[in-house]
Scaffold this motif. Structure first.
Motif, PDB file in Angstrom:
ATOM      1  N   ALA A   1       0.832  -1.192   0.000  1.00 36.12           N
ATOM      2  CA  ALA A   1       0.000   0.000   0.000  1.00 36.12           C
ATOM      3  C   ALA A   1       0.874   1.253   0.000  1.00 36.12           C
ATOM      4  O   ALA A   1       0.618   2.198  -0.748  1.00 36.12           O
ATOM      5  N   VAL A   2       1.917   1.245   0.774  1.00 41.10           N
ATOM      6  CA  VAL A   2       2.811   2.408   0.836  1.00 41.10           C
ATOM      7  C   VAL A   2       3.477   2.620  -0.514  1.00 41.10           C
ATOM      8  O   VAL A   2       3.533   3.716  -1.048  1.00 41.10           O
ATOM      9  N   LEU A   3       3.955   1.570  -1.122  1.00 40.23           N
ATOM     10  CA  LEU A   3       4.616   1.657  -2.422  1.00 40.23           C
ATOM     11  C   LEU A   3       3.678   2.225  -3.472  1.00 40.23           C
ATOM     12  O   LEU A   3       4.066   3.060  -4.280  1.00 40.23           O
ATOM     13  N   ALA A   4       2.471   1.803  -3.457  1.00 38.67           N
ATOM     14  CA  ALA A   4       1.510   2.270  -4.436  1.00 38.67           C
ATOM     15  C   ALA A   4       1.361   3.789  -4.330  1.00 38.67           C
ATOM     16  O   ALA A   4       1.316   4.490  -5.328  1.00 38.67           O
ATOM     17  N   LEU A   5       1.326   4.280  -3.118  1.00 34.20           N
ATOM     18  CA  LEU A   5       1.235   5.719  -2.917  1.00 34.20           C
ATOM     19  C   LEU A   5       2.445   6.414  -3.533  1.00 34.20           C
ATOM     20  O   LEU A   5       2.334   7.416  -4.209  1.00 34.20           O
ATOM     21  N   GLY A   6       3.604   5.802  -3.292  1.00 29.29           N
ATOM     22  CA  GLY A   6       4.837   6.368  -3.819  1.00 29.29           C
ATOM     23  C   GLY A   6       4.785   6.489  -5.340  1.00 29.29           C
ATOM     24  O   GLY A   6       5.090   7.537  -5.900  1.00 29.29           O
ATOM     25  N   VAL A   7       4.353   5.478  -5.990  1.00 27.57           N
ATOM     26  CA  VAL A   7       4.276   5.479  -7.454  1.00 27.57           C
ATOM     27  C   VAL A   7       3.330   6.575  -7.929  1.00 27.57           C
ATOM     28  O   VAL A   7       3.613   7.331  -8.855  1.00 27.57           O
ATOM     29  N   ALA A   8       2.232   6.711  -7.266  1.00 29.38           N
ATOM     30  CA  ALA A   8       1.261   7.714  -7.665  1.00 29.38           C
ATOM     31  C   ALA A   8       1.852   9.106  -7.550  1.00 29.38           C
ATOM     32  O   ALA A   8       1.505  10.009  -8.298  1.00 29.38           O
ATOM     33  N   ALA A   9       2.766   9.262  -6.628  1.00 27.13           N
ATOM     34  CA  ALA A   9       3.341  10.583  -6.422  1.00 27.13           C
ATOM     35  C   ALA A   9       4.461  10.886  -7.419  1.00 27.13           C
ATOM     36  O   ALA A   9       4.867  12.013  -7.566  1.00 27.13           O
ATOM     37  N   LEU A  10       4.957   9.887  -8.118  1.00 24.22           N
ATOM     38  CA  LEU A  10       6.123  10.060  -8.992  1.00 24.22           C
ATOM     39  C   LEU A  10       5.986  11.123 -10.096  1.00 24.22           C
ATOM     40  O   LEU A  10       6.878  11.945 -10.243  1.00 24.22           O
TER      41      LEU A  10
ATOM     42  N   GLU B   1      15.528  15.956  -6.831  1.00 22.29           N
ATOM     43  CA  GLU B   1      14.521  16.001  -5.772  1.00 22.29           C
ATOM     44  C   GLU B   1      13.796  14.669  -5.663  1.00 22.29           C
ATOM     45  O   GLU B   1      13.550  14.146  -4.581  1.00 22.29           O
ATOM     46  N   LEU B   2      13.559  14.126  -6.844  1.00 19.39           N
ATOM     47  CA  LEU B   2      12.860  12.841  -6.906  1.00 19.39           C
ATOM     48  C   LEU B   2      13.648  11.774  -6.154  1.00 19.39           C
ATOM     49  O   LEU B   2      13.114  11.021  -5.335  1.00 19.39           O
ATOM     50  N   ARG B   3      14.934  11.781  -6.444  1.00 17.95           N
ATOM     51  CA  ARG B   3      15.764  10.775  -5.799  1.00 17.95           C
ATOM     52  C   ARG B   3      15.718  10.936  -4.276  1.00 17.95           C
ATOM     53  O   ARG B   3      15.621   9.982  -3.531  1.00 17.95           O
ATOM     54  N   ARG B   4      15.798  12.230  -3.902  1.00 17.97           N
ATOM     55  CA  ARG B   4      15.793  12.496  -2.458  1.00 17.97           C
ATOM     56  C   ARG B   4      14.469  12.014  -1.834  1.00 17.97           C
ATOM     57  O   ARG B   4      14.446  11.378  -0.801  1.00 17.97           O
ATOM     58  N   GLU B   5      13.406  12.340  -2.549  1.00 20.83           N
ATOM     59  CA  GLU B   5      12.088  11.920  -2.037  1.00 20.83           C
ATOM     60  C   GLU B   5      12.021  10.404  -1.891  1.00 20.83           C
ATOM     61  O   GLU B   5      11.567   9.873  -0.885  1.00 20.83           O
ATOM     62  N   LEU B   6      12.522   9.774  -2.950  1.00 22.53           N
ATOM     63  CA  LEU B   6      12.493   8.303  -2.928  1.00 22.53           C
ATOM     64  C   LEU B   6      13.278   7.765  -1.746  1.00 22.53           C
ATOM     65  O   LEU B   6      12.840   6.866  -1.035  1.00 22.53           O
ATOM     66  N   GLU B   7      14.453   8.374  -1.586  1.00 19.02           N
ATOM     67  CA  GLU B   7      15.332   7.953  -0.484  1.00 19.02           C
ATOM     68  C   GLU B   7      14.579   8.084   0.854  1.00 19.02           C
ATOM     69  O   GLU B   7      14.557   7.181   1.685  1.00 19.02           O
ATOM     70  N   ALA B   8      13.916   9.234   0.979  1.00 18.73           N
ATOM     71  CA  ALA B   8      13.191   9.490   2.233  1.00 18.73           C
ATOM     72  C   ALA B   8      12.096   8.444   2.424  1.00 18.73           C
ATOM     73  O   ALA B   8      11.909   7.892   3.512  1.00 18.73           O
ATOM     74  N   MET B   9      11.430   8.172   1.299  1.00 19.49           N
ATOM     75  CA  MET B   9      10.352   7.184   1.391  1.00 19.49           C
ATOM     76  C   MET B   9      10.886   5.828   1.781  1.00 19.49           C
ATOM     77  O   MET B   9      10.306   5.116   2.597  1.00 19.49           O
TER      78      MET B   9
END
Lengths: 521, 253
Positions: free
Chosen positions: A13-22, A32-40
């Motif tokens: 469920a968490v991953l799905a949210l991440g993808v939607a935010a991409l 920024e994307l990379r950083r966000e991903l890292e944070a996630m």
């Protein structure tokens, strides 16, 4: 295992949210994307760790609970023997489960959540509806259908729609409530608290107590609800002895299961003895044998209704079972200040169902009940305008009746039945119904049943077709044909084991009941 | 041998349950139609729900076909999943473990005996399992049709595939509409075998067999006290019959 899979579900469920935010991130900057991903990713890892910790704690707690239970329930057992866990957590793997089972499917929101179920719900719930279609040669159907849940008119009747609730109240009591709704001839809805009672589950010495309002344990058909009958209407003799609504009242019952090599149980019921549901007793609403009823109060405990019963059962072979019982019901009646009624009954039930049965078919059953009544009628003087005064003496009246029915489930879902009943004329009854005739009826039935037996809620549907013919010395030719469709759940107890019974017919020995007063059974 | 869904709640059962120290129920609501009234009348706190003497065999079993949606229009669906898990020998080992645990809780003094019994049963199953799997290995992927959904665990364990049932829905007798849909599908999927329990009628299975070229095989789902007196011999004989029948039945096109 359950815990592990639950974690998997959350991670997805968490991953799905991440993808939607991409997409938004892409449009902005890769960095920024990379950083966000890292944070996630970090967040996700943290969550996983937390969950793992929680799982560990849970497991420790479970182990502790298991140990404690083992200590309290089986002190002599060597320490590691865990007590059987209660059936509620089905996902709990057996300790040292031998083979690697596949993991359980991850939980999903579409998975069922058990709210009500036969095995482990708080409450079993069923709704049992009777719907009748009837026709007869007499326009006044109620002269031939005496039961309160029999078809009441030419055309359609909804005589018994009940909500049945049952479940454990606490470790010591089980509760049952049966709320009946019915439509009368004027299409008014009548509501009735038909049965409400508690049954003990853990009394010593094989005793069991029951308290509340319930059908008296007398014979077989009196304990059964109309949707469980095999014929559409109630037997004539039952109507005569117990009235349109059956014998039931507030009271208490104690039963003892005897330690015999066969089933053997003795019952003693004490109930209130007044009202329409104690038809032959202190029933101030009904004029029996021409005596205007008196209002009688309870003067001492002897004025209550006492109903003993003994039932025994034998398995003749693997496929044949017999259940036999003797019952009695004793209480004052309303025809005089010191008059009493005694009703005696014997019942016999035989069923054949071979071990190779499929879906409960084929089977054959035979059921018979005979009831006799000793009625002390008080002296009465009847004065009617324009008619000579009639003095009725104090006298003791006897009458009796019997019904017998055979059922044959000849192929899956189809049952054929035949019933006959007979009641004696009322010896010494008043002058207005001076016919000392006997009444005989026969009924034949064909029923189609949906499978039943898998769950205790909303279980079966039956369509029953009953046609009956009544013969009585002075009247001929009532041929009502009654069809009924009934989506229902026969929640019969083991004493009502097997199939059930049927029919009913006209009784000229007493004045017609007043329909407005009729209440459900 | 009896159809387990339609057992009568005979009064004699009340006496038996009244005197029992341990009650083993299959669970997954297989007995829901007749066991509850027996329990109500049996007045035996030793085997009431949650007591050490109450064993639910389904506990710890991964149940197949847990319905995601449930109502009576779907036939006799068991709310907790398919309850016919005992035909999977691996599940049987789990059940044996559950029973042993309960016996130890109730009768701690003889726990070592129960442990020995459990170990013996497990070893026997393990020894047999290899033989069974070897016997059925050539049949892996074979498609079968059953009467009712009660061999699903068995065929899943041995790598065979149940592609349909004669019943349109669980507990609902075969209907012409359903069979006319099933027959072409069986032909298309080259189904060679129809498996039924001994208590089933033969008309519909034979009709489908005639129209598809498949064979009808009667497989007991419970020990019968005669040919298959116990669990291991039941699985043994079922597998033997299965292998013999499929060997004799040439692949149809």
């Amino acid at each position: 295992m359950g815990k592990v899979s639950r974690r998997v579900g959350m991670a997805i469920a968490v991953l799905a949210l991440g993808v939607a935010a991409l997409p938004r991130g892409v449009r902005a900057e890769n960095e920024e994307l990379r950083r966000e991903l890292e944070a996630m990713r970090k967040q996700l890892k943290q969550m996983q760790e937390q969950l793992e910790k929680q799982a560990e704690i849970n497991q420790k707690q479970e182990e502790l609970i298991r140990k404690l239970t083992a200590q309290t329930t089986a002190p002599p057992a060597p320490a590691p023997a865990p007590a059987a866990a209660p059936p509620s957590p089905p996902s709990q793997p057996a300790p040292s489960a031998p083979a690697p089972e596949k993991p359980r499917e991850p939980w999903s929101p579409t998975q069922p959540i058990t709210i009500l179920s036969g095995a482990r719900g708080y409450l079993n719930l069923s709704f049992d509806a009777l719907m009748d279609f009837g026709w007869s040669t007499t326009p006044d159907v109620t002269t031939i259908e005496r039961g309160d849940h029999d078809p009441l008119q030419r055309g359609f009747t909804l005589p018994n729609e009940e909500i049945f609730l049952d479940g454990a109240v606490d470790p010591y009591f089980k509760g049952v409530a049966d709320l009946v709704f019915k439509l009368d001839e004027n299409n008014e809805t009548e509501v009735e608290l038909e049965e409400v009672y508690l049954t003990t589950t853990a009394l010593p010495w094989n005793l069991q107590a029951k308290g509340g309002q319930f059908f008296t344990e007398f014979g077989r058909i009196n304990q059964q609800h109309p949707h469980a009958w095999d014929f559409v209407d109630q037997p004539l003799v039952i109507g005569r002895m117990f009235g349109p609504e059956g014998l039931r009242n507030p009271g208490a019952r104690l039963s003892w299961l005897a330690p015999t090599p066969f089933y053997s149980e003795a019952f003693l019921t004490v109930q209130n003895s007044h009202g329409g549901t104690a038809f032959s007793f202190r029933n101030a609403d009904e004029e029996l044998f021409g005596r205007p009823p008196l209002e009688r109060r309870v003067r001492n405990p002897g004025d209550l209704l006492y109903a003993p019963r003994y039932a025994a059962s034998f398995d003749l072979t693997d496929s044949q079972t017999v259940v036999a019982g003797l019952s009695g019901a004793f209480a004052p009646n309303a025809s005089g200040p010191n008059t009493r009624t005694q009703i005696y009954g014997g019942d016999l039930y035989w069923k054949w169902k071979p071990p190779w049965q499929a879906g409960g078919f084929p089977f054959a059953s035979w059921q018979t009940e005979a009831l006799g009544r000793r009625y002390e009628a008080g002296a009465a003087t009847l004065e009617r305008p324009g008619l000579p005064t009639v003095a009725l003496p104090r006298e003791t009246l006897f009458d009796w009746g019997v019904y017998s029915q055979v059922l044959y489930g000849f192929t899956q879902r189809w049952v054929a039945g035949l019933r006959g009943d007979w009641v004696s004329g009322d010896r010494g009854a008043n002058s207005r119904s001076s016919d000392s005739s006997t009444t005989m009826t026969t009924a034949s039935s064909l029923a189609m049943t949906a499978p039943c037996g898998c769950r205790s809620s909303s279980c079966s549907a039956r369509t029953r077709l009953t046609s009956s013919n009544e013969r009585e010395r002075r009247h001929h030719g009532n041929d009502p044909t009654i069809a009924q469709h009934e989506p229902s759940d026969p929640l019969d107890g083991p004493r009502a084991w097997g199939r059930r019974q049927a029919q009913g017919r006209r009784d000229h020995s007493r004045p017609r009941r007043r329909r407005a007063r009729c209440r459900g059974r | 041998m009896e159809d387990p869904h339609f057992v009568d709640a005979k009064p004699s059962f009340i006496r038996v349950v009244n005197q029992a120290d341990v009650l083993i129920e299959g669970g997954a609501a297989l007995e829901a139609g007749w066991l509850p009234p027996i329990l109500d009348s049996a007045r035996n706190p030793r085997i009431s729900a949650g007591s050490p003497g109450r064993v639910v065999a389904a506990q710890g079993i991964r149940l197949l076909e847990v319905p995601t949606q449930l109502d009576r229009s779907m036939g006799d669906v068991h709310p907790q999943g398919n309850p016919h898990f005992m035909l999977d020998p691996v599940a049987a080992k789990t059940v044996a473990q559950t029973i042993q645990t309960a016996f130890c809780a109730v009768d701690g003094a003889r726990c070592p005996d129960y442990e020995v019994g459990l170990r013996r049963f497990r070893d026997a199953v393990d020894a047999k399992l290899a033989t069974w799997q070897a016997a059925l290995a050539p049949l892996k992927g074979t498609k079968v049709v059953t009467y009712h959904k009660d061999f699903d665990y068995f065929f899943e364990r041995f790598g065979m595939e149940v592609v349909g049932t004669l019943e349109p829905k669980p507990g609902i007798p075969p209907s012409p509409t359903h069979l006319t849909e099933l027959i072409p599908r069986m032909r298309a999927e080259h189904v060679r075998l129809i498996v039924i329990e001994p208590f089933r009628e033969r008309n519909n299975p034979d009709f489908v067999a005639e129209n598809t070229g498949a064979r009808v095989l009667v497989l007991p789902a419970m020990p019968d006290g005669k040919d298959a007196p116990d669990y291991l011999s039941l699985i043994d004989s079922d597998i033997r019959r299965l292998v013999d029948t499929l060997r004799a039945a040439p692949a149809t096109s």
